[in-house]
Scaffold this active site. Sequence first.
Site, short mmCIF file in Angstrom:
data_model
loop_
_atom_site.label_atom_id
_atom_site.label_comp_id
_atom_site.label_asym_id
_atom_site.label_seq_id
_atom_site.Cartn_x
_atom_site.Cartn_y
_atom_site.Cartn_z
N SER A 192 12.23 45.87 3.69
CA SER A 192 12.39 47.00 3.05
C SER A 192 12.13 46.46 1.38
O SER A 192 12.29 47.15 0.51
CB SER A 192 13.66 47.62 2.86
OG SER A 192 13.88 48.14 4.29
N ARG A 193 11.40 45.15 1.27
CA ARG A 193 11.05 44.69 -0.02
C ARG A 193 12.39 44.58 -0.96
O ARG A 193 12.26 44.35 -2.20
CB ARG A 193 10.08 45.56 -0.66
CG ARG A 193 8.78 45.95 0.01
CD ARG A 193 8.03 44.57 0.21
NE ARG A 193 6.64 44.82 0.64
CZ ARG A 193 6.29 44.80 1.74
NH1 ARG A 193 7.26 44.71 2.73
NH2 ARG A 193 5.04 44.97 2.18
#
Length: 215
Positions: A192-193
Amino acid sequence: MDDFLDVIRNDHHQFDKGKLEDHFGDEPFALLAKWLREAIEKPAMEPNAMIVSTLGLNGFPRSRVVYWKELLEEGIVFYTNYSSDKGKAIEANPQVHALLYWPELERQISVTGFAEKVPAEMSDAYFESRPRGSKLGAWASHQSEFLNSRDELEKRVAEYAGKFPDFIPRPEHWGGYLIRPINVEFWQGRPSRLHDRIVFNLKPDNSWELYRKYP
């Protein structure tokens, strides 16, 4: 929009190959050595490829890929032509940035520091380890200067091959640079970065401040 641009725009790769815990030591070099070793053992495709950026004489930043060849307690060493564009830039302004990236490990290391020439005997030792063709190339190439034709370069290589049929000494214009870091950031890709970013920053007393950054 072209199909290949659609592919890039819609690529949402998840990073899931590792994480950074909370125990890193009190200096960056042990973790730097660990990551370099793991990149070699993976193996990453180009484990010792490193992008070095300098501030050019024209005021614009310039980046290029080189190979780190030594890891010392003081920093990372790479070798090049001192008369090249990068060599002239470092001579004028030794502040440099280096970036190592291993997509296989979803890791990168960002190093900000100062570059300086290594001792001549270190450059001599590494030059001696190089293949004969690379040694001749160091003599034949006026790196970064205008070249009329490929034929001109190959003629120069042939000339130096004749000049040095056996032992090839290191040219004075070729040697190593040591990057002494003042800031080292370790980046580990996460889902999810929400990546891990661990920073070592050198303080005036030469101790290292350690902190995390938001991804």
